[in-house]
Design a protein around this motif. Structure first.
Motif, PDB file in Angstrom:
ATOM      1  N   SER A   1       0.812  -1.217   0.000  1.00 59.30           N
ATOM      2  CA  SER A   1       0.000   0.000   0.000  1.00 59.30           C
ATOM      3  C   SER A   1       0.847   1.270   0.000  1.00 59.30           C
ATOM      4  CB  SER A   1      -0.940   0.010   1.212  1.00 59.30           C
ATOM      5  OG  SER A   1      -0.198  -0.013   2.425  1.00 59.30           O
ATOM      6  N   GLU A   2       2.135   1.135   0.349  1.00 62.13           N
ATOM      7  CA  GLU A   2       3.025   2.295   0.395  1.00 62.13           C
ATOM      8  C   GLU A   2       3.949   2.357  -0.824  1.00 62.13           C
ATOM      9  OE1 GLU A   2       2.838   4.756   2.379  1.00 62.13           O
ATOM     10  OE2 GLU A   2       1.330   3.897   3.724  1.00 62.13           O
ATOM     11  N   GLN A   3       3.633   1.578  -1.847  1.00 62.55           N
ATOM     12  CA  GLN A   3       4.429   1.581  -3.075  1.00 62.55           C
ATOM     13  C   GLN A   3       3.619   2.225  -4.205  1.00 62.55           C
ATOM     14  OE1 GLN A   3       5.974  -2.377  -3.983  1.00 62.55           O
ATOM     15  NE2 GLN A   3       6.003  -2.907  -1.801  1.00 62.55           N
ATOM     16  N   ILE A   4       4.139   3.297  -4.782  1.00 66.43           N
ATOM     17  CA  ILE A   4       3.459   3.926  -5.917  1.00 66.43           C
ATOM     18  C   ILE A   4       3.471   2.976  -7.105  1.00 66.43           C
ATOM     19  CG2 ILE A   4       3.528   5.845  -7.553  1.00 66.43           C
ATOM     20  CD1 ILE A   4       4.692   7.563  -5.335  1.00 66.43           C
ATOM     21  N   ASP A   5       4.635   2.444  -7.411  1.00 67.52           N
ATOM     22  CA  ASP A   5       4.785   1.391  -8.404  1.00 67.52           C
ATOM     23  C   ASP A   5       5.350   0.162  -7.694  1.00 67.52           C
ATOM     24  OD1 ASP A   5       4.052   2.992 -10.709  1.00 67.52           O
ATOM     25  OD2 ASP A   5       5.973   4.023 -10.428  1.00 67.52           O
ATOM     26  N   THR A   6       5.021  -1.014  -8.199  1.00 65.17           N
ATOM     27  CA  THR A   6       5.516  -2.231  -7.566  1.00 65.17           C
ATOM     28  C   THR A   6       7.042  -2.238  -7.536  1.00 65.17           C
ATOM     29  OG1 THR A   6       3.582  -3.469  -8.328  1.00 65.17           O
ATOM     30  CG2 THR A   6       5.517  -4.747  -7.662  1.00 65.17           C
ATOM     31  N   MET A   7       7.593  -2.370  -6.348  1.00 66.68           N
ATOM     32  CA  MET A   7       9.042  -2.328  -6.179  1.00 66.68           C
ATOM     33  C   MET A   7       9.649  -3.663  -6.594  1.00 66.68           C
ATOM     34  SD  MET A   7       9.107  -0.280  -2.529  1.00 66.68           S
ATOM     35  CE  MET A   7      10.762   0.401  -2.587  1.00 66.68           C
ATOM     36  N   ARG A   8      10.814  -3.585  -7.215  1.00 64.95           N
ATOM     37  CA  ARG A   8      11.453  -4.791  -7.763  1.00 64.95           C
ATOM     38  C   ARG A   8      12.811  -5.031  -7.111  1.00 64.95           C
ATOM     39  NH1 ARG A   8       8.491  -6.452 -11.938  1.00 64.95           N
ATOM     40  NH2 ARG A   8       7.106  -4.971 -12.977  1.00 64.95           N
ATOM     41  N   GLU A   9      13.112  -6.288  -6.903  1.00 64.01           N
ATOM     42  CA  GLU A   9      14.381  -6.677  -6.289  1.00 64.01           C
ATOM     43  C   GLU A   9      15.564  -6.147  -7.092  1.00 64.01           C
ATOM     44  OE1 GLU A   9      16.825 -10.789  -5.238  1.00 64.01           O
ATOM     45  OE2 GLU A   9      14.633 -10.849  -5.511  1.00 64.01           O
ATOM     46  N   GLY A  10      16.538  -5.577  -6.381  1.00 60.20           N
ATOM     47  CA  GLY A  10      17.739  -5.056  -7.020  1.00 60.20           C
ATOM     48  C   GLY A  10      17.650  -3.603  -7.436  1.00 60.20           C
ATOM     49  N   GLN A  11      16.428  -3.044  -7.465  1.00 62.93           N
ATOM     50  CA  GLN A  11      16.252  -1.642  -7.838  1.00 62.93           C
ATOM     51  C   GLN A  11      16.353  -0.750  -6.601  1.00 62.93           C
ATOM     52  OE1 GLN A  11      15.825  -0.551 -11.170  1.00 62.93           O
ATOM     53  NE2 GLN A  11      16.385  -2.697 -11.501  1.00 62.93           N
ATOM     54  N   GLN A  12      16.714   0.529  -6.815  1.00 66.77           N
ATOM     55  CA  GLN A  12      16.791   1.490  -5.723  1.00 66.77           C
ATOM     56  C   GLN A  12      15.639   2.480  -5.816  1.00 66.77           C
ATOM     57  OE1 GLN A  12      21.292   2.355  -6.198  1.00 66.77           O
ATOM     58  NE2 GLN A  12      20.872   2.808  -4.060  1.00 66.77           N
ATOM     59  N   TYR A  13      15.167   2.895  -4.644  1.00 65.15           N
ATOM     60  CA  TYR A  13      14.019   3.786  -4.580  1.00 65.15           C
ATOM     61  C   TYR A  13      14.237   4.851  -3.506  1.00 65.15           C
ATOM     62  CZ  TYR A  13      11.706   0.057  -7.206  1.00 65.15           C
ATOM     63  OH  TYR A  13      11.382  -0.882  -8.150  1.00 65.15           O
ATOM     64  N   LEU A  14      13.672   6.022  -3.768  1.00 59.47           N
ATOM     65  CA  LEU A  14      13.681   7.084  -2.770  1.00 59.47           C
ATOM     66  C   LEU A  14      12.516   6.831  -1.822  1.00 59.47           C
ATOM     67  CD1 LEU A  14      15.499   9.617  -2.420  1.00 59.47           C
ATOM     68  CD2 LEU A  14      13.644  10.948  -3.415  1.00 59.47           C
ATOM     69  N   VAL A  15      12.823   6.672  -0.542  1.00 62.20           N
ATOM     70  CA  VAL A  15      11.789   6.334   0.441  1.00 62.20           C
ATOM     71  C   VAL A  15      11.888   7.242   1.661  1.00 62.20           C
ATOM     72  CG1 VAL A  15      11.687   3.916  -0.273  1.00 62.20           C
ATOM     73  CG2 VAL A  15      13.239   4.590   1.581  1.00 62.20           C
ATOM     74  N   TYR A  16      10.792   7.285   2.390  1.00 57.12           N
ATOM     75  CA  TYR A  16      10.706   8.023   3.656  1.00 57.12           C
ATOM     76  C   TYR A  16      10.424   7.005   4.752  1.00 57.12           C
ATOM     77  CZ  TYR A  16       9.030  11.560   7.016  1.00 57.12           C
ATOM     78  OH  TYR A  16       8.852  12.374   8.116  1.00 57.12           O
ATOM     79  N   MET A  17      11.188   7.055   5.845  1.00 54.92           N
ATOM     80  CA  MET A  17      10.961   6.112   6.933  1.00 54.92           C
ATOM     81  C   MET A  17      10.080   6.736   8.006  1.00 54.92           C
ATOM     82  SD  MET A  17      13.564   3.710   9.109  1.00 54.92           S
ATOM     83  CE  MET A  17      14.028   4.825  10.433  1.00 54.92           C
ATOM     84  N   TYR A  18       9.045   5.990   8.406  1.00 56.67           N
ATOM     85  CA  TYR A  18       8.092   6.486   9.394  1.00 56.67           C
ATOM     86  C   TYR A  18       7.804   5.386  10.419  1.00 56.67           C
ATOM     87  CZ  TYR A  18       4.644   3.655   6.858  1.00 56.67           C
ATOM     88  OH  TYR A  18       3.969   2.599   6.278  1.00 56.67           O
ATOM     89  N   LEU A  19       7.122   5.771  11.474  1.00 56.02           N
ATOM     90  CA  LEU A  19       6.709   4.809  12.492  1.00 56.02           C
ATOM     91  C   LEU A  19       5.218   4.562  12.320  1.00 56.02           C
ATOM     92  CD1 LEU A  19       7.545   3.149  14.992  1.00 56.02           C
ATOM     93  CD2 LEU A  19       6.865   5.104  16.400  1.00 56.02           C
TER      94      LEU A  19
END
Length: 279
Positions: free
Chosen positions: A104-122
């Protein structure tokens, strides 16, 4: 209080075969947290204060580590996917337990080996650290904490028709217009910029050049370009050997001194004994 995703300085209350039990001496209600032997970078003594990072281990227990993660709570990072399955994606963030990104927190389906800009939250519902590519939800647009002319940290986020959206100081969304780019930049790059304008609607325009950059003469501009390519520092100053200046910048010492003098007056650089620095 033990706050996940942050660094805290805790006291070694007792030592066991499993590791070090730490406590917060300023609070008698927090209890203890374990720093496992394998996560302690050196031998500790009872009563010693130690700076640790807090997270949950694979058994969902609050755990301390002396390792440094690649991102902390409420920050942005460019991380690689180690694994992806039906539950979500798992990011390498420098610790033994991977950082989870729900579907639910992925705009596009994330793929193994790829890098993404993310925000870490609690996650307040599960009290677990998690990450998201939906950075928009966490960008502050009401209380602006930056001012025009201020130097800021930037993450290159996503391209639009006008330019690139950027994350400012892990807190605000900004825009760098296409005509502000004078070198290649890519999604996930971390760089610095300057606040060009805070609009009445709290939208923020950012430039990748120091304020006043475009108003300097060509020799000064040449020096600024070299500074940007050298991470904001050149080991040249007004006492440098003329031949060294000419070999590095293809200008005379007299021209160099005049140019850095103008940049200094405009408060674009500072001059130190070991060289010149971008402000």
């Amino acid at each position: 209080m033990f706050k996940l995703g942050t660094y805290q300085t805790l006291n070694v209350a007792r030592i066991t075969e499993y590791g070090y039990f730490l406590q917060n001496t300023s609070s008698k209600t927090d209890g203890e947290v374990l720093l496992p032997n394998k996560l302690a970078l050196r031998e500790l003594q009872e009563g010693e204060n130690v700076r640790v990072f807090l997270y949950k281990d694979g058994e969902e227990r609050v755990t301390a580590t002396m390792q440094d993660p690649d991102v902390t709570l409420n920050e942005v990072a460019f991380l690689k996917v180690k694994d992806a399955n039906d539950f979500g994606a798992y990011l390498d963030w420098g610790l033994d337990k991977d950082l989870f990104v729900p579907h639910s927190e992925q705009i596009d389906t994330m793929r193994e080996g790829q890098q993404y800009l993310v925000y870490m939250y609690l996650d307040e519902q599960t009290n677990r650290l998690a990450a998201t590519t939906r950075l928009d939800r966490f960008m502050e647009s009401e209380n602006i904490t930056v001012e025009e002319g201020e130097k800021v940290d930037l993450w290159i986020w996503k391209e639009t028709d006008l330019g690139y959206k950027v994350v400012i100081n892990n807190t605000h969304e900004g825009l760098v217009y296409h005509n502000e780019f004078f070198e290649d930049i890519f999604y996930g790059d971390k760089t610095v910029g300057w606040i060009k304008q805070v609009r009445d609607d709290n939208k923020i325009d950012v430039t990748l050049r120091p304020i006043g950059y475009d108003k300097v003469e060509p020799n000064a501009q040449h020096i600024l370009e070299r500074l940007r390519h050298k991470d904001g520092y050149l080991d040249l100053h007004d006492k440098s050997d003329p031949e060294k200046i000419h070999n590095r910048l293809e200008m005379s010492k007299k021209t160099f001194k005049k140019a850095i003098g103008r940049l200094y007056k405009k408060e674009i650089i500072r001059i130190e004994d070991d060289g010149i620095y971008l402000r």
